[in-house]
Design a protein around this motif. Structure first.
Motif, PDB file in Angstrom:
ATOM      1  N   SER A 128       0.815  -1.472  -0.160  1.00 16.64           N
ATOM      2  CA  SER A 128       0.055   0.060  -0.090  1.00 16.64           C
ATOM      3  C   SER A 128       0.991   1.280  -0.047  1.00 16.64           C
ATOM      4  CB  SER A 128      -0.931  -0.010   1.227  1.00 16.64           C
ATOM      5  OG  SER A 128      -1.674   1.106   1.235  1.00 16.64           O
ATOM      6  N   SER A 129       0.380   2.219  -0.704  1.00 12.22           N
ATOM      7  CA  SER A 129       1.159   3.638  -0.600  1.00 12.22           C
ATOM      8  C   SER A 129       0.011   4.626  -0.173  1.00 12.22           C
ATOM      9  CB  SER A 129       1.232   4.008  -2.191  1.00 12.22           C
ATOM     10  OG  SER A 129       0.088   4.011  -2.797  1.00 12.22           O
ATOM     11  N   LYS A 130      -1.052   4.091   0.494  1.00 10.05           N
ATOM     12  CA  LYS A 130      -2.001   4.604   1.186  1.00 10.05           C
ATOM     13  C   LYS A 130      -2.240   4.693   2.635  1.00 10.05           C
ATOM     14  CE  LYS A 130      -3.416   5.910  -2.985  1.00 10.05           C
ATOM     15  NZ  LYS A 130      -3.031   7.402  -3.472  1.00 10.05           N
ATOM     16  N   LYS A 131      -1.681   3.695   3.095  1.00 14.31           N
ATOM     17  CA  LYS A 131      -1.788   3.316   4.585  1.00 14.31           C
ATOM     18  C   LYS A 131      -0.713   2.457   5.188  1.00 14.31           C
ATOM     19  CE  LYS A 131      -5.062  -0.395   3.880  1.00 14.31           C
ATOM     20  NZ  LYS A 131      -6.333  -0.768   4.037  1.00 14.31           N
ATOM     21  N   VAL A 132      -0.521   2.473   6.435  1.00 18.71           N
ATOM     22  CA  VAL A 132       0.487   1.734   7.268  1.00 18.71           C
ATOM     23  C   VAL A 132      -0.332   1.050   8.320  1.00 18.71           C
ATOM     24  CG1 VAL A 132       2.584   2.700   6.562  1.00 18.71           C
ATOM     25  CG2 VAL A 132       1.505   3.475   8.551  1.00 18.71           C
ATOM     26  N   GLN A 133      -0.018  -0.048   8.797  1.00 16.93           N
ATOM     27  CA  GLN A 133      -0.501  -0.570  10.108  1.00 16.93           C
ATOM     28  C   GLN A 133       0.584  -0.657  11.146  1.00 16.93           C
ATOM     29  OE1 GLN A 133      -1.998  -4.415   9.794  1.00 16.93           O
ATOM     30  NE2 GLN A 133      -3.006  -4.505  11.790  1.00 16.93           N
ATOM     31  N   ILE A 134       0.484  -0.405  12.527  1.00 16.88           N
ATOM     32  CA  ILE A 134       1.236  -0.313  13.536  1.00 16.88           C
ATOM     33  C   ILE A 134       0.944  -1.368  14.471  1.00 16.88           C
ATOM     34  CG2 ILE A 134       2.248   0.975  15.614  1.00 16.88           C
ATOM     35  CD1 ILE A 134       2.882   2.109  12.942  1.00 16.88           C
ATOM     36  N   LYS A 135       1.494  -2.498  14.748  1.00 14.33           N
ATOM     37  CA  LYS A 135       1.081  -3.610  15.460  1.00 14.33           C
ATOM     38  C   LYS A 135       1.965  -3.428  16.705  1.00 14.33           C
ATOM     39  CE  LYS A 135       0.065  -6.934  11.802  1.00 14.33           C
ATOM     40  NZ  LYS A 135       0.130  -8.241  11.095  1.00 14.33           N
ATOM     41  N   GLY A 136       1.023  -2.705  17.475  1.00 18.65           N
ATOM     42  CA  GLY A 136       1.711  -2.220  18.881  1.00 18.65           C
ATOM     43  C   GLY A 136       1.331  -0.934  19.228  1.00 18.65           C
ATOM     44  N   ASN A 137       1.678  -0.308  20.294  1.00 20.85           N
ATOM     45  CA  ASN A 137       1.169   0.943  20.747  1.00 20.85           C
ATOM     46  C   ASN A 137       2.160   2.059  20.102  1.00 20.85           C
ATOM     47  OD1 ASN A 137      -0.306  -0.127  22.523  1.00 20.85           O
ATOM     48  ND2 ASN A 137       0.948  -0.284  24.116  1.00 20.85           N
ATOM     49  N   LEU A 138       1.687   2.995  19.537  1.00 23.84           N
ATOM     50  CA  LEU A 138       2.603   4.127  19.141  1.00 23.84           C
ATOM     51  C   LEU A 138       2.635   5.230  20.176  1.00 23.84           C
ATOM     52  CD1 LEU A 138       4.007   5.343  16.435  1.00 23.84           C
ATOM     53  CD2 LEU A 138       1.605   6.409  16.011  1.00 23.84           C
ATOM     54  N   ILE A 139       3.938   5.370  20.486  1.00 23.40           N
ATOM     55  CA  ILE A 139       4.174   6.429  21.684  1.00 23.40           C
ATOM     56  C   ILE A 139       4.916   7.660  20.928  1.00 23.40           C
ATOM     57  CG2 ILE A 139       5.475   7.029  23.713  1.00 23.40           C
ATOM     58  CD1 ILE A 139       5.251   3.889  24.326  1.00 23.40           C
ATOM     59  N   VAL A 140       4.371   8.988  21.014  1.00 21.98           N
ATOM     60  CA  VAL A 140       5.089  10.113  20.345  1.00 21.98           C
ATOM     61  C   VAL A 140       5.321  11.090  21.391  1.00 21.98           C
ATOM     62  CG1 VAL A 140       4.579  11.675  18.507  1.00 21.98           C
ATOM     63  CG2 VAL A 140       3.659   9.631  18.204  1.00 21.98           C
ATOM     64  N   ASP A 141       6.440  11.422  21.554  1.00 20.86           N
ATOM     65  CA  ASP A 141       6.803  12.454  22.497  1.00 20.86           C
ATOM     66  C   ASP A 141       6.735  13.915  21.808  1.00 20.86           C
ATOM     67  OD1 ASP A 141       8.132  10.429  24.049  1.00 20.86           O
ATOM     68  OD2 ASP A 141      10.021  10.418  23.102  1.00 20.86           O
ATOM     69  N   GLY A 142       6.530  14.094  20.889  1.00 15.23           N
ATOM     70  CA  GLY A 142       6.339  15.348  20.095  1.00 15.23           C
ATOM     71  C   GLY A 142       4.741  15.631  19.742  1.00 15.23           C
ATOM     72  N   ASN A 143       4.693  16.461  18.951  1.00 17.73           N
ATOM     73  CA  ASN A 143       3.229  16.985  18.454  1.00 17.73           C
ATOM     74  C   ASN A 143       3.171  15.876  17.261  1.00 17.73           C
ATOM     75  OD1 ASN A 143       2.780  18.957  20.186  1.00 17.73           O
ATOM     76  ND2 ASN A 143       3.892  20.433  19.062  1.00 17.73           N
ATOM     77  N   THR A 144       1.908  15.827  16.899  1.00 11.92           N
ATOM     78  CA  THR A 144       1.550  14.881  15.639  1.00 11.92           C
ATOM     79  C   THR A 144       0.582  15.781  15.002  1.00 11.92           C
ATOM     80  OG1 THR A 144       1.739  12.734  17.195  1.00 11.92           O
ATOM     81  CG2 THR A 144       0.629  12.847  14.919  1.00 11.92           C
ATOM     82  N   THR A 145       1.009  15.916  13.640  1.00 12.07           N
ATOM     83  CA  THR A 145       0.339  16.633  12.850  1.00 12.07           C
ATOM     84  C   THR A 145      -0.258  15.576  11.819  1.00 12.07           C
ATOM     85  OG1 THR A 145       1.451  18.518  12.882  1.00 12.07           O
ATOM     86  CG2 THR A 145       0.220  18.464  11.149  1.00 12.07           C
ATOM     87  N   LEU A 146      -1.580  15.772  11.767  1.00 11.09           N
ATOM     88  CA  LEU A 146      -2.278  14.533  10.658  1.00 11.09           C
ATOM     89  C   LEU A 146      -2.723  15.426   9.576  1.00 11.09           C
ATOM     90  CD1 LEU A 146      -4.170  12.504  12.963  1.00 11.09           C
ATOM     91  CD2 LEU A 146      -1.987  11.822  12.121  1.00 11.09           C
ATOM     92  N   GLY A 147      -2.285  14.929   8.182  1.00 10.99           N
ATOM     93  CA  GLY A 147      -2.920  15.617   7.063  1.00 10.99           C
ATOM     94  C   GLY A 147      -4.542  14.945   6.736  1.00 10.99           C
ATOM     95  N   GLY A 148      -4.714  14.093   7.380  1.00 11.07           N
ATOM     96  CA  GLY A 148      -6.074  13.475   7.074  1.00 11.07           C
ATOM     97  C   GLY A 148      -6.982  13.197   8.183  1.00 11.07           C
ATOM     98  N   SER A 149      -7.883  12.452   8.246  1.00 14.47           N
ATOM     99  CA  SER A 149      -8.914  11.984   9.129  1.00 14.47           C
ATOM    100  C   SER A 149      -8.299  11.023  10.260  1.00 14.47           C
ATOM    101  CB  SER A 149     -10.290  11.721   9.120  1.00 14.47           C
ATOM    102  OG  SER A 149     -10.110  10.556   8.183  1.00 14.47           O
ATOM    103  N   VAL A 150      -8.758  10.971  11.427  1.00 13.40           N
ATOM    104  CA  VAL A 150      -8.635   9.939  12.441  1.00 13.40           C
ATOM    105  C   VAL A 150      -9.769   8.996  12.561  1.00 13.40           C
ATOM    106  CG1 VAL A 150      -7.763   9.481  14.893  1.00 13.40           C
ATOM    107  CG2 VAL A 150      -6.898  11.267  13.720  1.00 13.40           C
ATOM    108  N   GLN A 151      -9.601   7.894  12.598  1.00 16.54           N
ATOM    109  CA  GLN A 151     -10.497   6.620  12.671  1.00 16.54           C
ATOM    110  C   GLN A 151     -10.180   5.967  13.781  1.00 16.54           C
ATOM    111  OE1 GLN A 151     -11.274   4.486   9.249  1.00 16.54           O
ATOM    112  NE2 GLN A 151     -13.223   3.413  10.065  1.00 16.54           N
ATOM    113  N   PRO A 152     -10.895   6.278  15.041  1.00 16.31           N
ATOM    114  CA  PRO A 152     -10.614   5.613  16.309  1.00 16.31           C
ATOM    115  C   PRO A 152     -11.192   4.057  16.169  1.00 16.31           C
ATOM    116  CG  PRO A 152     -11.598   7.736  16.906  1.00 16.31           C
ATOM    117  CD  PRO A 152     -11.762   7.536  15.380  1.00 16.31           C
TER     118      PRO A 152
END
Length: 628
Positions: A424-448
């Motif tokens: 895929s060139s459209k999405k990735v899957q994180i198999k685990g917890n994603l921990i971000v220390d800084g800010n996260t900027t999303l160019g699209g929507s979030v689907q909980p």
């Protein structure tokens, strides 16, 4: 075959030339003789292995003259240059022919000149005895004519008796005579242990002779430390292997080691990485390979016996490059042997034949181009490595009539789906917890997702979505409905409404406007107070307007898309200031317009008082209340 200049000659002489004796016409006189020798090439080495055509000749002289005997056309095998041949095998050796004082053997190979002649050994002259036996004897004294007594004086046993008798020899070399020599008793005085004790005694030998230990050797060479430790660190002159984290430098990576021990650093390019290798380098935590499926219509009816069949289509989304393409199907039909399934991809005119009556029975469940091969076409070759987005259609034909029912007659149903494994060139899957220390900027929507974990301090501020409650947030102790940030606009008109009849409540002044208002709606006509909706949803519209319009008149009204939806009433007593109040929530679509108007009732009084932020006189508010 020409052998010219190929042979140097026979080695030395004829190796062996001997007569062979056999009973024959000459009464034990031979007619053959064996010749053996070594055939050399012109270069000096043995001639090549093989069969040679040879002519043997016997001469009375070493050179010149004519042969007294010749045997031609001989096939002579040679191996390593060596040969052996029985002369006379084809042309017998005649005793009269070999009655020579000296004889020489000549050998000619093929059409080459004859090799130098070699002398014949004496054994060949045994043939000359045949000459004597063939002579006619006249007046000869035969053995039978000689008196034995005449010979008795010569070499009689009695005359020889005095010589070499056992009795005469017995005096010599008897054991008894030799007993005085080399007796054990006489030799016992020699080489006794006591006499040899002074020679090479164990006590006199060096220690190493008894221990065999290298450390007991004297004057040994001084060995390097590595000879006794065996440690790589004790080697001298080894190539230096510097730390790779400092040598390669920025943007370079260790590729390997050169033959001289130096390291080989290279720049890593995108092309050096496999396009599907993100899961390998992320320890299986990040994936960009997916299996996606888009289903067509379920339980499509199959017309009975209709050659054209029935067709269903689906649109596959743009989700990336295909690594594998398959079609899953479930077919129910009274006779599967008469069913044909054709698949068309985006932009294709020739169908892929998935199934063509290869089975019997009434039901079929298959994954074509996966666990079940297709009949014709190459889905893999045509689509792997490409984006398969677009329209896919499938046609199912029932070519055998008679099993259907109803009007029109149908014979079973089918359901299908197109599946691809994508890079895929459209999405990735994180198999685990994603921990971000800084800010996260999303160019699209979030689907909980639907997080089923209990809300607690560890997941405070987490979001989830459930069908029953919608979006929820964890506040540290419980999941609560996540209320949107208020989208609110409040404004007013900067003058009074005194015109006879209906007066539009303008929105020249803005008292309150949240930062997100412009995303949901906006004032598109300030003078007439028209608001246009951008995001569909429920909207609350409320306000208050101070008026002293004519009595018993419609004091105010709410217009949606220019149509009156509701109204307020003025004070029934003329000249009395009253407050018109409105509060209504309505579902609105994108593009809908909202407007308020107020009426003087034909009097020259105030339809509304000019606006004020505090709402003492008049103001209008609108806010987004939630999704439809």
């Amino acid at each position: 075959m020409s052998y010219r200049n190929r042979f140097r000659g026979l080695l030395a002489a004829v190796g062996t030339l001997s007569a062979l004796w056999s009973a024959g016409a000459w009464a034990a006189v031979p007619t053959t003789a064996t010749v053996e020798g070594l055939l050399l090439s012109s270069g000096g080495g043995p001639a090549a292995d093989g069969n040679y055509t040879v002519t043997f000749s016997i001469y009375g002289a070493e050179t010149g003259g004519s042969a007294v005997w010749t045997e031609a056309g001989v096939t002579l095998p040679a191996k390593g240059g060596q040969f052996s041949y029985l002369l006379g095998s084809k042309t017998p050796l005649s005793a009269s022919v070999v009655n020579l004082q000296t004889a020489y053997l000549g050998v000619q190979i093929g059409s080459d000149p004859e090799l130098p002649r070699k002398p014949v050994g004496v054994s060949l002259f045994a043939l000359r005895a045949a000459v004597a036996e063939s002579l006619e004897c006249s007046g000869c004294v035969k053995a039978s004519m000689v008196d034995a007594g005449v010979l008795q004086a010569y070499a009689k046993t009695s005359d020889l008796a005095p010589y070499a008798k056992s009795t005469d020899l017995s005096a010599y070399a008897k054991t008894s005579d030799l007993s005085t020599y080399a007796k054990s008793s006489d030799l016992g005085a020699y080489a006794k242990t006591t006499d040899l004790g002074s020679y090479v005694k164990a006590a006199s030998l060096a220690t190493v002779a008894g221990t065999g230990s290298y450390t007991d050797l004297a004057n040994t060479p001084k060995l390097a430390k590595v000879a006794t430790s065996g440690a790589y660190a004790d080697l001298s002159g080894v190539p230096a292997i510097p730390a790779t984290n400092s040598l390669c430098g920025t943007g370079l990576f260790l590729k390997g080691f050169n033959v001289d021990g130096s390291i080989n650093c290279v720049a890593l390019k995108e092309t050096d990485m496999p396009t599907d290798g993100i899961n390998e380098i992320s320890n299986g935590l990040i994936w960009d390979q997916f299996v996606d499926s888009t289903a067509g219509t379920a339980n499509v009816k199959i017309p009975d016996g209709l050659g054209a069949g029935t067709t269903d289509s689906l649109v596959f989304p743009d989700i990336g490059v295909a690594q594998k393409v398959s079609v899953t199907m479930t077919i129910a039909n009274s006779d599967l042997s008469g069913v044909r399934v054709e698949l068309y991809g985006p932009g294709t005119s020739t169908p892929y034949v998935l199934y063509n009556g290869g089975k019997t029975g009434t039901t079929l469940t298959a994954a074509f181009n996966d666990t079940t091969a297709i009949v014709s076409g190459d889905l893999t070759g045509d689509w792997v490595g490409k984006n398969i987005k677009g329209n896919w259609s499938i046609t199912v034909k029932d070519l055998k009539s008679g099993g259907g029912s109803g009007t029109p007659a149908t014979d079973g149903t089918f359901s299908w789906a197109v599946n691809i494994q994508t890079l895929s060139s459209k999405k990735v899957q994180i198999k685990g917890n994603l921990i971000v220390d800084g800010n996260t900027t999303l160019g699209g929507s979030v689907q909980p997702g639907n997080d089923t974990a209990a809300c607690g301090p560890s997941n405070q501020s987490a979001l989830r979505y459930t069908a029953a409650k919608g979006l929820e947030a964890c506040v540290g102790t419980a999941w609560v409905v996540a209320l949107p940030k208020k989208v609110l606009f409040t404004g007013g008109c900067n003058h009074h409404g005194t015109t006879s009849g209906w007066n539009a409540y303008c929105l020249t002044d803005t008292f309150v406007a949240s930062s997100t208002v412009a995303d949901y709606f906006g004032v598109t006509d300030v003078a007439n107070g028209v608001i246009t909706v951008k995001v569909p949803g429920y909207y609350r519209m409320y306000g208050n307007w101070l008026s002293n319009a004519c009595p018993n008149q419609d004091g105010g009204q709410l217009l949606i898309n220019g149509a009156r939806l509701g109204s307020t009433y003025s004070n029934p007593v003329s000249g009395i200031w009253t407050m018109n109040i409105m509060d209504v929530t309505l579902p609105l679509k994108a593009g809908d317009t909202v407007q308020t108007q107020f009426n003087t009732g034909g009097c020259s009084n105030y339809a509304f008082h000019q606006g004020s932020a505090a709402g003492t006189w008049s103001k209008f508010s609108m806010e987004y209340a939630g999704a439809l």
